[in-house]
Design an enzyme around this catalytic site. Sequence first.
Site, PDB file in Angstrom:
ATOM      1  N   ALA A 182      40.252  47.544  43.571  1.00  0.00           N
ATOM      2  CA  ALA A 182      39.509  48.127  44.689  1.00  0.00           C
ATOM      3  C   ALA A 182      39.754  49.626  44.795  1.00  0.00           C
ATOM      4  O   ALA A 182      38.843  50.395  45.119  1.00  0.00           O
ATOM      5  CB  ALA A 182      39.905  47.429  45.992  1.00  0.00           C
ATOM      6  N   GLN A 183      40.996  50.053  44.524  1.00  0.00           N
ATOM      7  CA  GLN A 183      41.298  51.476  44.645  1.00  0.00           C
ATOM      8  C   GLN A 183      40.515  52.317  43.644  1.00  0.00           C
ATOM      9  O   GLN A 183      40.135  53.459  43.940  1.00  0.00           O
ATOM     10  CB  GLN A 183      42.802  51.702  44.463  1.00  0.00           C
ATOM     11  CG  GLN A 183      43.600  51.565  45.743  1.00  0.00           C
ATOM     12  CD  GLN A 183      43.149  52.528  46.823  1.00  0.00           C
ATOM     13  OE1 GLN A 183      42.875  53.699  46.571  1.00  0.00           O
ATOM     14  NE2 GLN A 183      43.065  52.033  48.035  1.00  0.00           N
ATOM     15  N   GLU A 232      46.996  33.828  44.592  1.00  0.00           N
ATOM     16  CA  GLU A 232      46.740  33.750  46.032  1.00  0.00           C
ATOM     17  C   GLU A 232      45.987  32.464  46.385  1.00  0.00           C
ATOM     18  O   GLU A 232      46.290  31.811  47.393  1.00  0.00           O
ATOM     19  CB  GLU A 232      45.961  34.980  46.483  1.00  0.00           C
ATOM     20  CG  GLU A 232      46.789  36.263  46.409  1.00  0.00           C
ATOM     21  CD  GLU A 232      46.004  37.511  46.779  1.00  0.00           C
ATOM     22  OE1 GLU A 232      44.804  37.384  47.090  1.00  0.00           O
ATOM     23  OE2 GLU A 232      46.599  38.610  46.762  1.00  0.00           O
ATOM     24  N   ASP A 247      33.772  48.936  39.284  1.00  0.00           N
ATOM     25  CA  ASP A 247      34.045  48.004  38.193  1.00  0.00           C
ATOM     26  C   ASP A 247      33.154  48.212  36.979  1.00  0.00           C
ATOM     27  O   ASP A 247      33.373  47.588  35.941  1.00  0.00           O
ATOM     28  CB  ASP A 247      33.878  46.557  38.681  1.00  0.00           C
ATOM     29  CG  ASP A 247      34.975  46.151  39.656  1.00  0.00           C
ATOM     30  OD1 ASP A 247      35.970  46.882  39.760  1.00  0.00           O
ATOM     31  OD2 ASP A 247      34.826  45.104  40.306  1.00  0.00           O
TER      32      ASP A 247
END
Length: 315
Positions: free
Chosen positions: A217-218, A68, A206
């Site tokens: 994130a999930q 990204e 995490d």
Amino acid sequence: MAAGSGRAYFGNDQFARFAPGMKSIVDALELRGRIFGAFELAELADNTDDVDRLLTFVVVGAGPTGVEMAGEIAELARRTLHQDFRRINTRQARVILLDAAPQVLPPFGQKLGAKAQEALEDLGVEVQLGALVVDVDDRGLVVQDKDGSRRRINAVTKVWAAGVQASPLGRILAEQTGAGIDRAGRVEVNSDLTLPGHPDVFVVGDMIKLNNLPGLAQVAIQSARYAVRQIEHRTKDEAPEGPFQYYDKGSMATISRFRAVALIGKLHITGFLAWLTWLVVHLVYITGFKSRVTALLHWAVTFIGSGRSERSRRI
């Protein structure tokens, strides 16, 4: 305990000074300043070598963050800034994506990885795989290729997106409680996310090592909600839920405007449809109707035009 994670430099923490990661707002602002500053300094530079070094951007790590970032820098140089400078041609900026792995986006599989690499190369990004970064300084970095040979890339702006390390709090917990810990600093927890021998301490996000859960994130969202429910059951003297079960909703990575890849179960999505799916998912997870509408309007302005609202254009 939900202290999250930071960038992992694999024993070379000195790299952080020259190649910051992007795990906080402070990191993001630092990188923003370095990227825009490189273009500004290149505009003022008289030496061709200095211009080349300033207009070379290296992203280390071909995971979702690195892909990204490389795509965004390429689009910034080729679409957003190309009319902002008089002396330099920003479209000649060199964007390099490095990774020691043999493919882009390894967790997404070979097919989606190849599609992502093709899209990056269409943007002008140089994808260099099997390339291990062995040294970084203020003027560039040294890369070791698969054959063991080393070469230098001169670049002022480097972005580190090659790995994550759990918060140092994890090691402190392990030392204090005797819990196990892995190489990434994640703490081994029970199936209900509590520390072994300490049922009153929950670890989420995490920081947890459980059933090879990914650092997504999930995982953080679902584990946090599970821990909250468990605590509520205790305060109400209710029976606890069963073991924590992670539901994989898939993975997505944007490459540039109108380009993305998505892996949802066995479904592989690429191109505009994947990009549109990414937008919808992120819009849903924004808190509050007003925030969603504001984000949607900002996106519309950005995608229709060539400028960025976060940057003042030259007069």
